[in-house]
Design an enzyme around this catalytic site. Sequence first.
Site, short mmCIF file in Angstrom:
data_model
loop_
_atom_site.label_atom_id
_atom_site.label_comp_id
_atom_site.label_asym_id
_atom_site.label_seq_id
_atom_site.Cartn_x
_atom_site.Cartn_y
_atom_site.Cartn_z
N CYS A 66 -1.67 19.01 -21.75
CA CYS A 66 -2.93 19.77 -21.90
C CYS A 66 -2.96 21.05 -21.07
CB CYS A 66 -4.11 18.87 -21.53
SG CYS A 66 -4.24 18.57 -19.76
N VAL A 68 3.47 4.18 -0.94
CA VAL A 68 3.67 4.98 -2.15
C VAL A 68 5.10 5.50 -2.21
CG1 VAL A 68 1.23 5.66 -2.26
CG2 VAL A 68 2.83 7.09 -0.96
N ASP A 69 5.97 4.99 -1.28
CA ASP A 69 7.31 5.59 -1.15
C ASP A 69 8.39 4.96 -2.02
OD1 ASP A 69 7.95 3.18 0.25
OD2 ASP A 69 7.56 4.09 2.20
N HIS A 123 -1.64 1.59 -4.15
CA HIS A 123 -2.05 2.98 -3.97
C HIS A 123 -1.18 3.97 -4.74
CE1 HIS A 123 -4.07 1.75 0.11
NE2 HIS A 123 -4.78 1.39 -0.94
N GLN A 159 1.43 -3.29 17.08
CA GLN A 159 0.09 -3.05 17.65
C GLN A 159 -0.91 -4.09 17.15
OE1 GLN A 159 -0.47 -0.37 19.63
NE2 GLN A 159 1.60 0.43 19.35
N SER A 183 -2.32 -0.80 9.46
CA SER A 183 -3.37 -0.71 10.48
C SER A 183 -4.61 -1.48 10.05
CB SER A 183 -3.73 0.75 10.75
OG SER A 183 -4.10 1.38 9.54
N GLN A 240 0.85 -1.19 0.00
CA GLN A 240 0.00 0.00 0.00
C GLN A 240 0.88 1.25 0.00
OE1 GLN A 240 -3.42 -0.52 3.05
NE2 GLN A 240 -1.86 -1.97 3.66
C1 BJW Z 1 4.83 -0.81 12.40
C2 BJW Z 1 5.98 -0.20 12.75
C3 BJW Z 1 7.14 -0.94 12.58
C4 BJW Z 1 4.46 1.20 13.15
N1 BJW Z 1 7.03 -2.16 12.08
N2 BJW Z 1 4.67 -2.00 11.89
C5 BJW Z 1 -15.75 -0.32 2.97
C6 BJW Z 1 -16.13 0.10 4.21
C7 BJW Z 1 -15.86 1.40 4.64
C8 BJW Z 1 -15.22 2.31 3.82
C9 BJW Z 1 -14.85 1.88 2.58
C10 BJW Z 1 -15.12 0.59 2.15
N3 BJW Z 1 -14.65 0.47 0.89
C11 BJW Z 1 -14.07 1.63 0.53
C12 BJW Z 1 -14.18 2.52 1.54
C13 BJW Z 1 -13.68 3.91 1.55
C14 BJW Z 1 -12.20 4.01 1.76
C15 BJW Z 1 -11.79 3.42 3.09
O1 BJW Z 1 -11.31 2.33 3.21
N4 BJW Z 1 -11.94 4.20 4.15
C16 BJW Z 1 -11.55 3.78 5.49
C17 BJW Z 1 -10.85 4.93 6.20
C18 BJW Z 1 -12.73 3.25 6.22
N5 BJW Z 1 -11.45 3.37 0.68
C19 BJW Z 1 -11.29 3.97 -0.49
O2 BJW Z 1 -11.78 5.06 -0.71
C20 BJW Z 1 -10.46 3.26 -1.54
N6 BJW Z 1 -11.15 3.26 -2.77
C21 BJW Z 1 -12.15 2.42 -3.03
O3 BJW Z 1 -12.46 1.53 -2.28
O4 BJW Z 1 -12.78 2.68 -4.23
C22 BJW Z 1 -14.08 2.11 -4.43
C23 BJW Z 1 -15.06 2.93 -3.59
C24 BJW Z 1 -15.05 4.30 -3.68
C25 BJW Z 1 -15.93 5.04 -2.91
C26 BJW Z 1 -16.80 4.41 -2.02
C27 BJW Z 1 -16.77 3.02 -1.92
C28 BJW Z 1 -15.90 2.28 -2.73
C29 BJW Z 1 -9.17 4.00 -1.79
C30 BJW Z 1 -8.23 3.95 -0.66
C31 BJW Z 1 -6.98 4.75 -0.98
C32 BJW Z 1 -6.07 4.89 0.21
N7 BJW Z 1 -5.08 5.85 -0.07
C33 BJW Z 1 -4.12 6.21 0.96
C34 BJW Z 1 -3.39 7.50 0.54
C35 BJW Z 1 -2.34 7.21 -0.52
C36 BJW Z 1 -1.57 8.42 -0.86
C37 BJW Z 1 -0.83 8.98 0.32
O5 BJW Z 1 0.00 8.29 0.94
O6 BJW Z 1 -1.04 10.15 0.62
O7 BJW Z 1 -3.22 5.14 1.17
S1 BJW Z 1 -4.86 6.44 2.57
C38 BJW Z 1 -3.53 5.74 3.48
O8 BJW Z 1 -3.98 4.55 4.17
C39 BJW Z 1 -2.50 5.30 2.45
C40 BJW Z 1 -2.07 3.98 3.00
O9 BJW Z 1 -1.52 3.17 1.96
C41 BJW Z 1 -3.34 3.42 3.59
C42 BJW Z 1 -3.13 2.36 4.62
O10 BJW Z 1 -2.42 2.88 5.70
P1 BJW Z 1 -1.37 1.95 6.44
O11 BJW Z 1 -0.28 1.60 5.50
O12 BJW Z 1 -2.06 0.84 7.10
O13 BJW Z 1 -0.73 2.99 7.48
P2 BJW Z 1 -1.23 3.40 8.95
O14 BJW Z 1 -0.52 4.67 9.29
O15 BJW Z 1 -2.69 3.40 9.04
O16 BJW Z 1 -0.72 2.21 9.89
C43 BJW Z 1 0.64 1.97 10.14
C44 BJW Z 1 0.76 0.66 10.88
O17 BJW Z 1 2.14 0.37 11.04
C45 BJW Z 1 0.15 0.66 12.30
O18 BJW Z 1 -0.62 -0.52 12.47
C46 BJW Z 1 1.38 0.60 13.20
O19 BJW Z 1 1.15 -0.12 14.42
C47 BJW Z 1 2.36 -0.12 12.35
N8 BJW Z 1 3.76 0.14 12.65
N9 BJW Z 1 5.64 1.09 13.25
C48 BJW Z 1 5.83 -2.67 11.74
N10 BJW Z 1 8.33 -0.43 12.93
#
Ligand code: BJW
Length: 247
Positions: free
Chosen positions: A150, A103-104, A119, A215, A189, A101
């Site tokens: 464009c 983007v880095d 992503h 966590q 997460s 997931q």
């Molecule tokens: C360690 C550590 C160490 C610390 N070692 N671990 C169903 C239900 C509800 C909502 C939705 C659903 N389906 C879709 C949605 C909407 C939405 C969504 O999921 N929302 C939720 C918030 C509920 N999803 C979308 O909109 C997606 N699109 C989609 O589904 O399209 C169809 C659709 C559209 C509209 C409506 C319905 C359907 C798109 C999601 C795009 C996510 N994009 C991002 C931003 C990317 C660009 C950027 O970086 O700016 O992606 S959001 C952000 O979250 C980023 C990440 O890739 C992603 C996940 O985050 P991640 O990687 O888990 O990071 P953290 O910070 O959350 O967690 C870090 C973890 O590391 C923690 O657990 C720590 O404990 C751990 N950690 N140190 C190992 N040393």
Amino acid sequence: MEIPPELVGKLRSARRVAVLTGAGVSAESGVPTFRQAQSGLWARYDPQSLATATAFKANPRLVWEWYAWRRNLVAQAAPNPGHYALVVLEHRIPEFCLITQNVDGLHQRAGSHNIIELHGNIQRSKCFDEHTVIESWEEQTDIPPHCPHCGGMLRPDVVWFGENLPPEALEAAREAVEHCELFFTIGTSGIVEPAASLPSLALQAGAVVVEINPQTTPQTRLASYILRGPSGVLLPELVARAWPNFP
Ligand code: BJW
């Protein structure tokens, strides 16, 4: 922490392994996780509300500058031992798929090849209107810069909330998850869909699920093995146990 010997044995003999990574894998490279408090200038902004097309349309300069700051941070970071351990897995496992997931681009910089980016990648931009991907651009006086084709605004080539993931990437990820024996969810997460559903898809398809994270997450209950701690420590340890003679 003690790595379960049973897990070491399963990893050593596995032929098909899929790994899902999240921002935690890059934490030990100094890249803040998505939901970690942002620092300095950006501390008062909520990342979840900046990573949307609505935010970009309302204030393109602000969103572009946030990504420019992050691009710069990532450019100065280096892969950590967790990224390198995943490169070793790619070499040791006959069918290995890394789904990220992140983007880095740090997995690529570590030397992983078989990567699915769910992503996008902040090192690329695309035209906001026509979606043409732009690999390099001049930081011009105008912020955001213009599309060379464009004249529209450039935006980062990442997937924002409310946008669809690249369909081929999502399809390839599901395919790999449905066919693996061992599935790792590492440093995520587990709250952002559709990536958050991959561990349960793996379990339904009969894979053994492993979580590596300091966590608890909503996916912890799906995991047969839980390695609590930083991936930059635990992944190299797991790999060293499985292949003690690997350089
Ligand atoms: C360690 C550590 C160490 C610390 N070692 N671990 C169903 C239900 C509800 C909502 C939705 C659903 N389906 C879709 C949605 C909407 C939405 C969504 O999921 N929302 C939720 C918030 C509920 N999803 C979308 O909109 C997606 N699109 C989609 O589904 O399209 C169809 C659709 C559209 C509209 C409506 C319905 C359907 C798109 C999601 C795009 C996510 N994009 C991002 C931003 C990317 C660009 C950027 O970086 O700016 O992606 S959001 C952000 O979250 C980023 C990440 O890739 C992603 C996940 O985050 P991640 O990687 O888990 O990071 P953290 O910070 O959350 O967690 C870090 C973890 O590391 C923690 O657990 C720590 O404990 C751990 N950690 N140190 C190992 N040393």
